[in-house]
Design a protein around this motif. Sequence first.
Motif, mmCIF file in Angstrom:
data_model
loop_
_atom_site.group_PDB
_atom_site.id
_atom_site.type_symbol
_atom_site.label_atom_id
_atom_site.label_comp_id
_atom_site.label_asym_id
_atom_site.label_seq_id
_atom_site.Cartn_x
_atom_site.Cartn_y
_atom_site.Cartn_z
ATOM 1 N N ARG A 1 0.836 -1.213 0.000
ATOM 2 C CA ARG A 1 0.000 0.000 0.000
ATOM 3 C C ARG A 1 0.865 1.255 0.000
ATOM 4 N N ARG A 2 1.908 1.289 0.833
ATOM 5 C CA ARG A 2 2.802 2.457 0.862
ATOM 6 C C ARG A 2 3.462 2.666 -0.493
ATOM 7 N N HIS B 1 0.856 4.024 -2.924
ATOM 8 C CA HIS B 1 0.503 5.419 -2.663
ATOM 9 C C HIS B 1 1.609 6.374 -3.083
ATOM 10 N N LEU C 1 -10.087 8.202 -2.683
ATOM 11 C CA LEU C 1 -9.945 6.939 -1.965
ATOM 12 C C LEU C 1 -11.075 6.804 -0.962
ATOM 13 N N LEU D 1 -2.637 7.496 6.199
ATOM 14 C CA LEU D 1 -2.788 7.945 4.818
ATOM 15 C C LEU D 1 -2.175 9.322 4.602
ATOM 16 N N GLU E 1 1.408 8.582 4.023
ATOM 17 C CA GLU E 1 1.657 7.854 2.778
ATOM 18 C C GLU E 1 1.415 8.706 1.544
ATOM 19 N N LEU E 2 0.551 9.707 1.655
ATOM 20 C CA LEU E 2 0.197 10.545 0.508
ATOM 21 C C LEU E 2 0.848 11.921 0.582
#
Length: 195
Positions: free
Chosen positions: A110-111, A114, A129, A156, A159-160
Amino acid sequence: MWDERYASEDYAYGTEPNDFLREVAPRLPVGKTLCLGEGEGRNAVFLAGLGHRVTALDGSRVGLEKARRLAADRGVAIDTIHSDLAHYTLEPAAWDCIVAIFVHLPPALRRQLHRQVVAGLRPGGVFVLEAYTPRQLELGTGGPPVAELMMELETLAEELTGLRFLRAAEAEREVHEGRYHAGTGAVVQILATRD
């Protein structure tokens, strides 16, 4: 697993778009759009109907075949790519919009994804998302069976990094999307742009 889930004649998550995506659709730039983990195509077909040039990416050939069928039934065109997200690299600065609706992945993957999402958006591009939070395990109305596959707003935001959040919230809402998402859900919702 996903080929099996999508093997029945009906659509596992329905044929209508995700409610959050429908809500924010007027804020999305109409252009080259990538739908990640798109499954049977409900969100891709919806966006194509609004004029987006949509690519639906998924690891299930069965799901993508149903996505193409749904697009044909609705009179719209979508492109499809069969690939596991672990083996797909997003082209940098290529997308006006990237959509990830209930795409639950192991944290390391996921990381990585992203980071690619941030790099993959053009300036002015938007990321949408919606995902389940760990609280969803208490509700039991859909989503993965383990907390590590779920997402929280704080994580998140890290990560973003590189995107500006236009909307970022954790909430409980009614989710009625086919037979696998049915009832009150604990979700996180992100609408973010690359300046």
